[in-house]
Design a protein around this motif. Sequence first.
Motif, PDB file in Angstrom:
ATOM      1  N   PRO A   1       3.725  23.296   1.925  1.00  0.00           N
ATOM      2  CA  PRO A   1       4.605  22.685   2.487  1.00  0.00           C
ATOM      3  C   PRO A   1       4.077  21.624   3.376  1.00  0.00           C
ATOM      4  O   PRO A   1       2.979  21.591   3.589  1.00  0.00           O
ATOM      5  N   ASN A   2       4.916  20.656   3.597  1.00  0.00           N
ATOM      6  CA  ASN A   2       4.235  19.401   4.598  1.00  0.00           C
ATOM      7  C   ASN A   2       4.014  19.913   5.905  1.00  0.00           C
ATOM      8  O   ASN A   2       4.525  20.697   6.638  1.00  0.00           O
ATOM      9  N   THR A   3       3.031  19.273   6.440  1.00  0.00           N
ATOM     10  CA  THR A   3       2.468  19.458   7.813  1.00  0.00           C
ATOM     11  C   THR A   3       2.179  18.472   8.501  1.00  0.00           C
ATOM     12  O   THR A   3       2.373  17.299   8.095  1.00  0.00           O
ATOM     13  N   GLY A   4       1.782  18.414   9.924  1.00  0.00           N
ATOM     14  CA  GLY A   4       1.461  17.203  10.615  1.00  0.00           C
ATOM     15  C   GLY A   4      -0.016  16.791  10.053  1.00  0.00           C
ATOM     16  O   GLY A   4      -0.203  15.451  10.458  1.00  0.00           O
ATOM     17  N   GLY A   5      -0.692  17.202   9.213  1.00  0.00           N
ATOM     18  CA  GLY A   5      -1.736  17.002   8.875  1.00  0.00           C
ATOM     19  C   GLY A   5      -2.713  17.914   8.843  1.00  0.00           C
ATOM     20  O   GLY A   5      -3.205  18.393   9.660  1.00  0.00           O
ATOM     21  N   MET A   6      -3.795  18.035   7.689  1.00  0.00           N
ATOM     22  CA  MET A   6      -4.764  19.141   7.758  1.00  0.00           C
ATOM     23  C   MET A   6      -6.270  18.723   7.614  1.00  0.00           C
ATOM     24  O   MET A   6      -6.796  19.319   7.221  1.00  0.00           O
ATOM     25  N   GLY A   7      -6.262  17.196   7.595  1.00  0.00           N
ATOM     26  CA  GLY A   7      -7.533  16.729   7.602  1.00  0.00           C
ATOM     27  C   GLY A   7      -7.546  15.146   7.304  1.00  0.00           C
ATOM     28  O   GLY A   7      -6.238  14.751   6.981  1.00  0.00           O
ATOM     29  N   ALA A   8      -8.383  14.366   7.307  1.00  0.00           N
ATOM     30  CA  ALA A   8      -8.713  13.186   7.260  1.00  0.00           C
ATOM     31  C   ALA A   8     -10.099  12.708   6.798  1.00  0.00           C
ATOM     32  O   ALA A   8     -10.949  13.342   7.212  1.00  0.00           O
ATOM     33  N   TYR A   9     -10.269  11.194   6.423  1.00  0.00           N
ATOM     34  CA  TYR A   9     -11.652  10.745   6.092  1.00  0.00           C
ATOM     35  C   TYR A   9     -11.452   9.310   6.139  1.00  0.00           C
ATOM     36  O   TYR A   9     -10.417   8.681   5.890  1.00  0.00           O
ATOM     37  N   THR A  10     -12.570   8.573   6.340  1.00  0.00           N
ATOM     38  CA  THR A  10     -12.705   7.246   6.474  1.00  0.00           C
ATOM     39  C   THR A  10     -14.355   7.095   6.059  1.00  0.00           C
ATOM     40  O   THR A  10     -15.140   7.933   6.669  1.00  0.00           O
ATOM     41  N   PRO A  11     -14.616   6.060   5.395  1.00  0.00           N
ATOM     42  CA  PRO A  11     -13.944   4.989   4.797  1.00  0.00           C
ATOM     43  C   PRO A  11     -13.119   5.281   3.385  1.00  0.00           C
ATOM     44  O   PRO A  11     -13.604   6.592   2.991  1.00  0.00           O
ATOM     45  N   LEU A  12     -12.309   4.402   2.597  1.00  0.00           N
ATOM     46  CA  LEU A  12     -11.852   4.910   1.440  1.00  0.00           C
ATOM     47  C   LEU A  12     -12.704   4.155   0.391  1.00  0.00           C
ATOM     48  O   LEU A  12     -12.268   2.830   0.135  1.00  0.00           O
ATOM     49  N   PRO A  13     -13.625   4.858  -0.245  1.00  0.00           N
ATOM     50  CA  PRO A  13     -14.255   4.062  -1.418  1.00  0.00           C
ATOM     51  C   PRO A  13     -13.473   3.514  -2.369  1.00  0.00           C
ATOM     52  O   PRO A  13     -14.062   2.471  -3.070  1.00  0.00           O
ATOM     53  N   TRP A  14     -12.406   3.958  -2.685  1.00  0.00           N
ATOM     54  CA  TRP A  14     -11.391   3.622  -3.991  1.00  0.00           C
ATOM     55  C   TRP A  14     -10.526   2.540  -3.430  1.00  0.00           C
ATOM     56  O   TRP A  14      -9.829   2.152  -4.437  1.00  0.00           O
TER      57      TRP A  14
END
Length: 414
Positions: free
Chosen positions: A213-226
Amino acid sequence: MKVLVIGGGAREHALCRSLSQDPAVTELHCAPGNAGIARVATLHPVDQLDGAAVTALAQELGADLVVVGPEAPLVAGVADPLRAAGIPVFGPSAAAAQLEGSKAFAKDVMAGAGVPTARSYVCTTEQEAAEALDAFGAPYVVKDDGLAAGKGVVVTEDRAAALEHAKGCERVVIEEYLDGPEVSLFAITDGTTVLPLVPAQDFKRALDGDQGPNTGGMGAYTPLPWAPEGLVEEVLETVLQPTVDELRRRGTPFSGLLYAGLALTSRGTRVVEFNARFGDPETQVVLARLRTPLAGVLLAAANGTLGELEALRWDEGAAVTVVMASEGYPANPRTGDPIEGLDEAEADGTAFVLHAGTRSGADGEVLTAGGRVLSVTATGADLAEARAKAYAGLSKISFKGAQHRTDIAARAAQ
């Protein structure tokens, strides 16, 4: 500078952590805060939706700046009485916060500003919703018009499930599906000048491989090499600046944090949604790389002097955050369990832990108090190093039924 932060999640912990490291900040307060924020700020009990109570607290503390973190207080208009009392506040007015509070309002603003976005219909009846679903076809995208804590959107191949979600909302926006990867881009604005931050990507689905299911967000990263070269400049020119200009033209200037959720589609960059505040968990990684002291930037936005600032300075490396969530999240999260290993996770200094849903127990122990419990965050020379450090820190923490994704930033780090 005395600063008061409103809110009590990992986003607010990230803000408080950065503010606590700013030499210009002499006092840091947070209301209501959480067990982790208590280590860097003085906590105050307050109803964060009560503008009069928040204003009274700010006046009592002699706050030089109030930073409103979550969307609900902003949409409720907490920033308005603060501004009326002459207190600098980072966060839009109730009128401008409708950019997040109403998907239909946001679509209207985008139309007026010429901002590229998905074609959509606003529906208030089951028949209208059914017709809109058939007009676009699968995959179906159905968005609750109002605030839903990041869980008001359903994207599905199942028409019956899409219609069922629509029926559960008073008003929905049904729109065409946008292909391509999604990007989060934050911008700080004083209503005229727009200062974009670095792009990040978050992971909405609960399970590995973008399943569940959709959540509030389970993780993140930066920068975006792509990400394509020149993306930030393009979005500033075609999305962020036109939106800020349009809101000012309408007499509802937007001052605070404008968050553009973007899809890099086969037909170009399109806006998926706007938010009126820092995103969670992207804030955790974006602020981890920011080297410019934060308080002065937020104060300049509040005072209308953003154009006088020097360019922001950033760490050249990478940052990754992984969310630890409660058993049963997002449907029915379990709470009240003791959390072990918090000090061990931060002992060697390679990772730091930002609290989301925590509280202090009677004996001083830290207990789970929400669906998303912790954001374990780390920086490194590149994504692979930052990712390894974040997961190493996370491995030392435990609580009953803890769950997390194992693939945050895995593909981008390869």
